[in-house]
Design a protein around this motif. Structure first.
Motif, short mmCIF file in Angstrom:
data_model
loop_
_atom_site.label_atom_id
_atom_site.label_comp_id
_atom_site.label_asym_id
_atom_site.label_seq_id
_atom_site.Cartn_x
_atom_site.Cartn_y
_atom_site.Cartn_z
N GLU A 160 0.81 -1.21 0.00
CA GLU A 160 0.00 0.00 0.00
C GLU A 160 0.85 1.27 0.00
O GLU A 160 0.37 2.33 -0.42
CB GLU A 160 -0.92 0.00 1.22
N LYS A 163 4.50 2.62 -4.99
CA LYS A 163 3.72 3.06 -6.14
C LYS A 163 2.94 1.87 -6.72
O LYS A 163 3.42 0.73 -6.72
CB LYS A 163 4.64 3.65 -7.20
N PRO A 164 1.73 2.12 -7.25
CA PRO A 164 0.92 1.04 -7.82
C PRO A 164 1.63 0.26 -8.92
O PRO A 164 1.48 -0.97 -9.00
CB PRO A 164 -0.31 1.77 -8.36
N ARG A 193 -9.08 1.14 -2.19
CA ARG A 193 -8.44 2.15 -3.03
C ARG A 193 -7.09 1.66 -3.54
O ARG A 193 -6.77 1.78 -4.73
CB ARG A 193 -8.28 3.45 -2.23
N ALA A 194 -6.29 1.07 -2.63
CA ALA A 194 -4.96 0.58 -3.03
C ALA A 194 -5.09 -0.57 -4.03
O ALA A 194 -4.36 -0.62 -5.03
CB ALA A 194 -4.19 0.13 -1.79
N ASN A 197 -6.07 0.79 -7.47
CA ASN A 197 -4.97 1.45 -8.17
C ASN A 197 -4.02 0.44 -8.78
O ASN A 197 -3.48 0.65 -9.88
CB ASN A 197 -4.22 2.37 -7.21
N LYS A 200 -5.61 -1.13 -11.84
CA LYS A 200 -5.61 -0.21 -12.98
C LYS A 200 -4.34 -0.34 -13.81
O LYS A 200 -4.33 -0.06 -15.01
CB LYS A 200 -5.76 1.23 -12.50
N GLN A 201 -3.27 -0.77 -13.16
CA GLN A 201 -2.00 -0.91 -13.86
C GLN A 201 -2.01 -2.11 -14.82
O GLN A 201 -1.09 -2.27 -15.63
CB GLN A 201 -0.86 -1.08 -12.84
N LEU A 225 -13.17 0.56 -7.93
CA LEU A 225 -12.01 1.28 -8.45
C LEU A 225 -12.17 2.77 -8.17
O LEU A 225 -13.21 3.37 -8.47
CB LEU A 225 -11.87 1.02 -9.95
N ASP A 227 -10.41 6.80 -8.35
CA ASP A 227 -9.55 7.60 -9.23
C ASP A 227 -8.34 8.10 -8.45
O ASP A 227 -8.47 8.66 -7.36
CB ASP A 227 -10.33 8.81 -9.76
N GLY A 228 -7.17 7.89 -9.04
CA GLY A 228 -5.94 8.49 -8.51
C GLY A 228 -5.50 7.92 -7.21
O GLY A 228 -6.24 7.24 -6.52
N PRO A 229 -4.23 8.15 -6.81
CA PRO A 229 -3.70 7.67 -5.53
C PRO A 229 -4.21 8.53 -4.40
O PRO A 229 -4.65 9.64 -4.60
CB PRO A 229 -2.18 7.79 -5.71
#
Length: 229
Positions: A160, A163-164, A193-194, A197, A200-201, A225, A227-229
């Motif tokens: 967590e 970076k994702p 959230r983590a 993200n 999404k990768q 999902l 949006d954003g970190p």
């Protein structure tokens, strides 16, 4: 003279007619003559003696022929040949009955075999289902134990915090080693959230992302999902 002769003949005819009428009247009054008897007399007198003799002779011939035919039929029925025929017929009927019984028995056995095969298949499916259920429960217990482990929690905090994209690479390395269950356990233990993200990768591999999402649902979690970190 001719007139006298005519008178005599007329008188005689009239007397005979009266006598005949009286005789017929007496027959009727004494119940010796009725319409049915009169009809039989008429029918008898309508046939000549020669015709009657011919008719009687023909009737006698027909009677004798009928008696002879009946006698021959009775002799044939009692003859050994007829008895053999009846025995053969009885044997054929018995054979037909046995064939029908044998066919019914074979059909019943085939039905029993089909039911036994179907029952065995159902039992195998049930055993397979129970085995999969037990394996799933065992896996859940292992995951639950791992989630309560201090090292597991430390690993989750690490995923967590980085970076994702980096977390994705680390999880892909575990997937390549065949540790799919461990990866799903990590994603399940992360915050939604983590996990979102990181997933999404995987935009370059939507099939893998969909598979991981489906596996997460089996854990009872449907990540949202963000949006954003």
């Amino acid at each position: 003279m001719i007139r006298s002769l005519w008178t005599i003949l007329t008188t005689v005819a009239l007397v005979n007619a009266l006598a005949l009428g009286g005789f017929v009247g007496w027959l009727i009054s004494s119940h010796r003559l009725n319409t049915e008897r009169l009809e039989r007399v008429r029918a008898m007198l309508a046939e000549t003696i020669e015709e009657e003799q011919a008719r009687l002779a023909k009737e006698e011939q027909e009677r004798q022929a009928a008696q002879l035919a009946a006698k021959q039929a009775e002799e044939q029925r009692k003859s050994p040949v007829a008895a053999v025929g009846r025995l053969q017929l009885a044997a054929e009927v018995s054979e037909l009955v046995q064939e029908n019984l044998e066919r019914a028995r074979k059909e019943q056995e085939a039905l029993k075999r089909a039911l036994a095969i179907e029952r065995t298949a159902l039992e195998n499916e049930r055993a397979k289902f129970l085995a999969e259920k037990n394996a799933f429960e065992a896996m859940r217990q292992q995951i639950k134990a791992a989630e309560s482990d201090a090292q597991f929690k430390k690993t989750i905090r690490l995923y967590e915090s980085i970076k994702p994209a980096q977390a994705k690479d680390m999880l892909l390395a575990l997937l390549n080693q065949g540790n799919t269950t461990q990866v799903v356990a990590y994603l399940n233990a992360m915050s939604p959230r983590a996990a979102a993200n990181i997933l999404k990768q995987l935009k370059d591999d939507p099939a893998l992302a969909a598979d991981l999402l489906e596996r997460l649902r089996s854990f009872g979690l449907d990540p949202k999902l963000a949006d954003g970190p």
